[in-house]
Design a protein around this motif. Structure first.
Motif, PDB file in Angstrom:
ATOM      1  N   SER A 196      42.909  34.552   8.710  1.00 38.76           N
ATOM      2  CA  SER A 196      44.301  34.572   9.153  1.00 38.76           C
ATOM      3  C   SER A 196      45.207  34.925   7.976  1.00 38.76           C
ATOM      4  CB  SER A 196      44.678  33.201   9.721  1.00 38.76           C
ATOM      5  OG  SER A 196      46.046  33.179  10.080  1.00 38.76           O
ATOM      6  N   GLY A 197      45.816  36.091   8.041  1.00 34.12           N
ATOM      7  CA  GLY A 197      46.753  36.517   7.008  1.00 34.12           C
ATOM      8  C   GLY A 197      46.133  37.084   5.752  1.00 34.12           C
ATOM      9  N   ARG A 198      44.782  37.098   5.651  1.00 29.32           N
ATOM     10  CA  ARG A 198      44.171  37.613   4.437  1.00 29.32           C
ATOM     11  C   ARG A 198      42.770  38.151   4.736  1.00 29.32           C
ATOM     12  NH1 ARG A 198      40.721  33.483   2.244  1.00 29.32           N
ATOM     13  NH2 ARG A 198      40.870  31.594   3.506  1.00 29.32           N
ATOM     14  N   ILE A 199      42.273  38.946   3.807  1.00 32.26           N
ATOM     15  CA  ILE A 199      40.926  39.501   3.882  1.00 32.26           C
ATOM     16  C   ILE A 199      40.271  39.245   2.533  1.00 32.26           C
ATOM     17  CG2 ILE A 199      39.541  41.556   4.353  1.00 32.26           C
ATOM     18  CD1 ILE A 199      42.058  42.786   5.619  1.00 32.26           C
ATOM     19  N   THR A 200      39.003  38.847   2.530  1.00 35.70           N
ATOM     20  CA  THR A 200      38.308  38.606   1.266  1.00 35.70           C
ATOM     21  C   THR A 200      37.188  39.624   1.077  1.00 35.70           C
ATOM     22  OG1 THR A 200      36.785  37.003   2.268  1.00 35.70           O
ATOM     23  CG2 THR A 200      38.823  36.150   1.286  1.00 35.70           C
ATOM     24  N   THR A 201      36.980  39.991  -0.174  1.00 38.02           N
ATOM     25  CA  THR A 201      35.872  40.874  -0.542  1.00 38.02           C
ATOM     26  C   THR A 201      35.120  40.249  -1.710  1.00 38.02           C
ATOM     27  OG1 THR A 201      37.288  42.137  -2.054  1.00 38.02           O
ATOM     28  CG2 THR A 201      37.017  42.986   0.194  1.00 38.02           C
ATOM     29  N   GLN A 202      33.861  40.652  -1.861  1.00 42.19           N
ATOM     30  CA  GLN A 202      33.057  40.215  -2.998  1.00 42.19           C
ATOM     31  C   GLN A 202      32.432  41.442  -3.649  1.00 42.19           C
ATOM     32  OE1 GLN A 202      29.533  37.733  -2.369  1.00 42.19           O
ATOM     33  NE2 GLN A 202      30.152  36.453  -4.097  1.00 42.19           N
ATOM     34  N   SER A 203      32.538  41.508  -4.973  1.00 37.97           N
ATOM     35  CA  SER A 203      32.029  42.655  -5.730  1.00 37.97           C
ATOM     36  C   SER A 203      31.137  42.168  -6.859  1.00 37.97           C
ATOM     37  CB  SER A 203      33.189  43.468  -6.324  1.00 37.97           C
ATOM     38  OG  SER A 203      34.124  43.857  -5.330  1.00 37.97           O
ATOM     39  N   ILE A 204      30.239  43.041  -7.300  1.00 37.24           N
ATOM     40  CA  ILE A 204      29.414  42.771  -8.478  1.00 37.24           C
ATOM     41  C   ILE A 204      29.675  43.891  -9.476  1.00 37.24           C
ATOM     42  CG2 ILE A 204      27.363  43.961  -7.548  1.00 37.24           C
ATOM     43  CD1 ILE A 204      25.697  41.757  -8.994  1.00 37.24           C
ATOM     44  N   VAL A 205      29.869  43.509 -10.740  1.00 37.11           N
ATOM     45  CA  VAL A 205      30.169  44.446 -11.810  1.00 37.11           C
ATOM     46  C   VAL A 205      29.124  44.259 -12.901  1.00 37.11           C
ATOM     47  CG1 VAL A 205      31.919  45.301 -13.406  1.00 37.11           C
ATOM     48  CG2 VAL A 205      32.625  44.175 -11.284  1.00 37.11           C
ATOM     49  N   LEU A 206      28.408  45.313 -13.228  1.00 36.68           N
ATOM     50  CA  LEU A 206      27.300  45.240 -14.175  1.00 36.68           C
ATOM     51  C   LEU A 206      27.534  46.185 -15.350  1.00 36.68           C
ATOM     52  CD1 LEU A 206      24.365  45.501 -11.586  1.00 36.68           C
ATOM     53  CD2 LEU A 206      25.463  43.405 -12.437  1.00 36.68           C
ATOM     54  N   CYS A 207      27.228  45.711 -16.549  1.00 40.81           N
ATOM     55  CA  CYS A 207      27.269  46.542 -17.751  1.00 40.81           C
ATOM     56  C   CYS A 207      25.939  46.416 -18.475  1.00 40.81           C
ATOM     57  CB  CYS A 207      28.392  46.098 -18.691  1.00 40.81           C
ATOM     58  SG  CYS A 207      30.046  46.189 -17.991  1.00 40.81           S
ATOM     59  N   ARG A 208      25.467  47.512 -18.995  1.00 43.52           N
ATOM     60  CA  ARG A 208      24.221  47.470 -19.781  1.00 43.52           C
ATOM     61  C   ARG A 208      24.474  47.000 -21.208  1.00 43.52           C
ATOM     62  NH1 ARG A 208      18.941  49.500 -20.350  1.00 43.52           N
ATOM     63  NH2 ARG A 208      18.494  50.156 -22.501  1.00 43.52           N
ATOM     64  N   SER A 209      25.602  47.447 -21.803  1.00 45.25           N
ATOM     65  CA  SER A 209      25.861  47.112 -23.195  1.00 45.25           C
ATOM     66  C   SER A 209      27.346  46.826 -23.396  1.00 45.25           C
ATOM     67  CB  SER A 209      25.412  48.268 -24.094  1.00 45.25           C
ATOM     68  OG  SER A 209      25.613  47.956 -25.452  1.00 45.25           O
ATOM     69  N   PRO A 210      27.730  45.550 -23.626  1.00 44.01           N
ATOM     70  CA  PRO A 210      26.871  44.371 -23.650  1.00 44.01           C
ATOM     71  C   PRO A 210      26.383  44.036 -22.246  1.00 44.01           C
ATOM     72  CG  PRO A 210      29.148  43.703 -23.784  1.00 44.01           C
ATOM     73  CD  PRO A 210      29.140  45.197 -23.861  1.00 44.01           C
ATOM     74  N   ARG A 211      25.173  43.493 -22.140  1.00 41.04           N
ATOM     75  CA  ARG A 211      24.593  43.194 -20.836  1.00 41.04           C
ATOM     76  C   ARG A 211      25.401  42.079 -20.176  1.00 41.04           C
ATOM     77  NH1 ARG A 211      19.998  45.154 -19.127  1.00 41.04           N
ATOM     78  NH2 ARG A 211      19.044  45.441 -21.174  1.00 41.04           N
ATOM     79  N   THR A 212      26.106  42.444 -19.122  1.00 44.48           N
ATOM     80  CA  THR A 212      27.045  41.532 -18.485  1.00 44.48           C
ATOM     81  C   THR A 212      26.947  41.636 -16.976  1.00 44.48           C
ATOM     82  OG1 THR A 212      28.570  41.925 -20.334  1.00 44.48           O
ATOM     83  CG2 THR A 212      29.467  40.799 -18.425  1.00 44.48           C
ATOM     84  N   VAL A 213      27.033  40.504 -16.300  1.00 41.83           N
ATOM     85  CA  VAL A 213      27.097  40.459 -14.845  1.00 41.83           C
ATOM     86  C   VAL A 213      28.353  39.687 -14.455  1.00 41.83           C
ATOM     87  CG1 VAL A 213      25.999  39.670 -12.709  1.00 41.83           C
ATOM     88  CG2 VAL A 213      24.581  40.473 -14.619  1.00 41.83           C
ATOM     89  N   ARG A 214      29.202  40.306 -13.678  1.00 41.01           N
ATOM     90  CA  ARG A 214      30.382  39.623 -13.152  1.00 41.01           C
ATOM     91  C   ARG A 214      30.360  39.716 -11.632  1.00 41.01           C
ATOM     92  NH1 ARG A 214      32.501  42.290 -17.774  1.00 41.01           N
ATOM     93  NH2 ARG A 214      33.555  40.873 -19.221  1.00 41.01           N
TER      94      ARG A 214
END
Length: 321
Positions: free
Chosen positions: A289-307
């Motif tokens: 109601s009144g909003r929409i949610t999304t989920q994303s994944i962001v990956l980097c090799r160097s520096p190795r990062t997961v968000r």
């Protein structure tokens, strides 16, 4: 949520984590646009909407990108220059709606994704349409081999994970040409997780410790294979692939084996995806109601990062009508 490992090599010019975060609004907008068409019985409109949204926003991303893997059509096709003209020179791979949006229902595993690497680093899959793939996470990357029999790979994975073969879960696209593969997996004693949608999400799931999926096997799109390889490279996993010639059916001759580093080279590799429909990796677009949610994944090799990024978007009734 963020997971990090140690730092990046000094003095390398290429895409970095700042650029990766700049891709999130692009994939979010594409997922929101595609999500409005899920379950409406018009598969192509969702994909077109995703491409249009992505095309509109990617021009604001700070990079000098060239599309190597794109969409057939007038927008975001191979060779198109994208970005704002500043920033690093990059190869760009795009998948708008991997996992076909069903004409009747919400098929899981649909997402929109962008892979970015140094210029010249992305493999161009345009000569072929499909690949036989084997994807595994960092704990099993060194023990699997696409040239080995299915049962031998399953035993190796079980040993590496310290579990029984009966506990190994293999993701396979639910397609008629995979009947024999499914039979071999079950005959070896492992479990099959059939995927209705696309296999990028399943390849990532194989490399995520919280996922129930241990492996991805089977034939899928060649372009999606390269985009997935970027994600696996960032996660420390492996994607092995045998490209299949255009005129080759599921039982036809395949070419030489390509490994992760053949599909996407260099150290500066980024991947960003937003879920359209839910999967083991990402929640899909959710209406509230009144909003929409999304989920994303962001990956980097160097520096190795997961968000993992969860966003709330204000509902715009005029756009959802």
């Amino acid at each position: 949520m963020e997971e990090r490992n140690a730092g990046s090599p000094a003095g390398i010019d290429g895409p970095d984590h700042t650029l990766a975060l700049g891709l999130v609004p692009v994939t979010e907008a594409a997922a929101l646009a595609a999500g409005r068409w899920v379950g409406r019985g018009d598969e192509n409109s969702g994909k077109v909407a995703a491409v249009d949204a992505m095309h509109q926003l990617i021009t604001s991303v700070s990079m000098r990108g060239v599309v190597v893997i794109g969409e057939d059509g007038k927008r975001l096709s191979g060779g198109e220059e994208v970005g704002d003209g500043d920033g690093p020179a990059c190869d760009v791979g795009i998948s708008a709606g991997d996992g076909a949006l069903s004409a009747a229902r919400d098929v899981p595993n649909a997402l929109v994704a962008i892979a970015v690497a140094e210029r010249g680093a992305l493999y161009d899959p345009s000569p072929v349409r499909s690949m036989e793939k084997l994807a595994a996470g960092p704990d099993c990357a060194h023990v699997v081999d696409i040239n080995r029999p299915v049962a031998k790979n399953l035993r190796a994975v079980a040993a590496a994970k310290g579990v029984r073969v009966a506990d190994v879960v293999v993701a396979v696209l639910n397609r008629p040409w995979h009947r024999e593969l499914v039979h071999q997996i079950r005959e070896a004693g492992a479990r099959v997780h059939l995927i209705e949608g696309g296999d990028i999400a399943a390849a990532i799931a194989a490399a995520r410790p919280e996922s129930p999926v241990d492996l991805l096997m089977g034939i899928g799109g060649a372009a999606e294979g390269v985009v997935a390889a970027a994600a696996l490279s960032c996660l420390g996993g492996t994607l092995q692939a045998r490209p299949r010639p255009e005129d080759s059916g599921p039982g036809g001759a395949a070419q030489e084996v390509l490994h992760t580093e053949d599909l996407v080279g260099g150290e500066r590799i980024l991947f960003c995806a937003t879920g359209v429909t839910g999967s083991e990796v990402l929640s899909g677009v959710q209406q509230h109601s009144g909003r929409i949610t999304t989920q994303s994944i962001v990956l980097c090799r160097s520096p190795r990062t997961v968000r993992v990024v969860k966003s709330q978007h204000r509902r715009e009734e005029s756009r959802l009508a």
